[in-house]
Design a protein around this motif. Sequence first.
Motif, PDB file in Angstrom:
ATOM      1  N   GLU A 128     -62.787  -5.611  12.439  1.00  0.00           N
ATOM      2  CA  GLU A 128     -62.791  -6.695  11.457  1.00  0.00           C
ATOM      3  C   GLU A 128     -64.121  -6.733  10.715  1.00  0.00           C
ATOM      4  OE1 GLU A 128     -61.720 -11.447  11.422  1.00  0.00           O
ATOM      5  OE2 GLU A 128     -62.887 -10.630  13.087  1.00  0.00           O
ATOM      6  N   HIS A 132     -62.775  -5.011   7.184  1.00  0.00           N
ATOM      7  CA  HIS A 132     -61.901  -6.017   6.581  1.00  0.00           C
ATOM      8  C   HIS A 132     -61.943  -5.982   5.054  1.00  0.00           C
ATOM      9  CE1 HIS A 132     -59.624  -9.705   6.037  1.00  0.00           C
ATOM     10  NE2 HIS A 132     -60.588 -10.149   5.257  1.00  0.00           N
ATOM     11  N   SER A 258     -58.563 -18.457  11.190  1.00  0.00           N
ATOM     12  CA  SER A 258     -58.037 -18.071   9.880  1.00  0.00           C
ATOM     13  C   SER A 258     -57.219 -19.200   9.276  1.00  0.00           C
ATOM     14  CB  SER A 258     -57.182 -16.805  10.022  1.00  0.00           C
ATOM     15  OG  SER A 258     -56.656 -16.400   8.783  1.00  0.00           O
ATOM     16  N   GLY A 413     -56.207  -6.288   4.872  1.00  0.00           N
ATOM     17  CA  GLY A 413     -57.248  -6.894   5.683  1.00  0.00           C
ATOM     18  C   GLY A 413     -57.043  -6.586   7.149  1.00  0.00           C
ATOM     19  N   VAL A 414     -58.101  -6.813   7.939  1.00  0.00           N
ATOM     20  CA  VAL A 414     -58.035  -6.659   9.395  1.00  0.00           C
ATOM     21  C   VAL A 414     -57.691  -8.030   9.952  1.00  0.00           C
ATOM     22  CG1 VAL A 414     -59.271  -5.962  11.470  1.00  0.00           C
ATOM     23  CG2 VAL A 414     -59.745  -4.806   9.292  1.00  0.00           C
ATOM     24  N   LEU A 415     -56.454  -8.196  10.392  1.00  0.00           N
ATOM     25  CA  LEU A 415     -55.905  -9.512  10.702  1.00  0.00           C
ATOM     26  C   LEU A 415     -55.235  -9.525  12.072  1.00  0.00           C
ATOM     27  CD1 LEU A 415     -54.255 -10.058   7.196  1.00  0.00           C
ATOM     28  CD2 LEU A 415     -56.422 -11.042   7.990  1.00  0.00           C
TER      29      LEU A 415
END
Length: 449
Positions: A128, A132, A258, A413-415
Amino acid sequence: MEAPLYDFIILAASGFTGKYVVRQALKFLNPSPSSPLKSFALAGRNPTKLSETLKWAAHPNSPPSIPLLTADISDPQSIHRLCTQTKLILNCAGPFRRYGEPVVAACVETGCDYLDICGEPEFMETMEANYHERAVENGCLVISACGFDSVPAELGFIFNSKQWVGESAPNRVEAYLSLESKNKIVANFGTLESAVLGVANADRLVQLRRSRPRRPRPTIPGCPPPKGPTVEHNKETSLWAVRLPSADSTVVRRTLSSLAQNPHGLPGVNEHVEEIEQRTTFWSSVKPAHFGVKIGHKSLICILQMIAVGMIIGLLSRSLFGTWLLLTFPSIFSLGWFRKNGPSEDEVDSASFKMWFVGHGFSNNNGGGNRELDMKVVTRVMGPESGYVATSIILVQCAFVVLSKREILPEGGVLTPGIVFGPTNLQKRLEENRISFDVISKHAPLQKL
């Protein structure tokens, strides 16, 4: 730009978990227009092992004509080549702290979406931090923990949270995990390796978190829960339990963070008005709470053995020699719970999991001050063996959501799985594939003693 050849590629398909993912994927391989899966390929270092995996996964039927691709994580060009041939990489190559980053880097560079079965907080949070922004720019979704770590925890927490309707609100939700089997429970060696390396490098995770901006925190009614006893007997589940230092808690907290930044969730690439309303409505019904995970068993002796194994790992992981001992003789130092050759097929088939979510909170959240928790909601997620069967079911169903619903998912994105898959039909898909979600009880207000 040419269309990708494959819907997804399973990387490290011949590994312990990878072969179960292959078997699960074969169940859905169908060239019909309504099928989410029309083509996929297997990738790994050894074509012979890939061929053997395909035969095992297809048994008792003849193996279908699935492409077998040679790829080595130590060769960045081979991983990059994989990413240009597919819409999605399913990465089963752990421990991810050792083998995961080159795959994430290649996916982010090419814009190929990425899912894995990682349960290693340091790896997930490092990805992340490092990738990201670039993933957002290139329209690449990087979603770790798409296996037993941590989808049951994420969707289970959300499912419990959504039971708190109207003015009611949770203060805390505690998950109690019970692994059950007719035979002795034997876990994947890769799980032990990840845990040992995680403990050995715990300082790095602390340093990473200190170096990053503080995450937004959701507003949770009431006071933070007390620490509580080391070992407890939970009456809702009839289990003795001890806190489990798994990735689940950190992944759920990242999702809630988030959500604190984006109360209506993350917008999709190309949502229609109805889909925007659906997402907004979904997240408006999810109420944040403190979250923790404990592992439970009906036998207190078994819980004490778990604590002993945890202490052994904690002590030996402090030195290189101790780490070597743990990973060289896993069966000895884990009291037989981990073996290098993993569980037998009979041991896998006889195992299952239950995960209870016990929520404590307020029947009416309008009041202020130091109020008593007067409401309790108990829900449960349950399914087949966790490390191989449930993980493969979850990963493949997550892949199908990405393939069939990509336009309503975040662009990139890194989610976490929760923030991406929460408003989708993933829970319904899991319920259709042996993983159930049930409301066990609701009590409001609690009777005072």
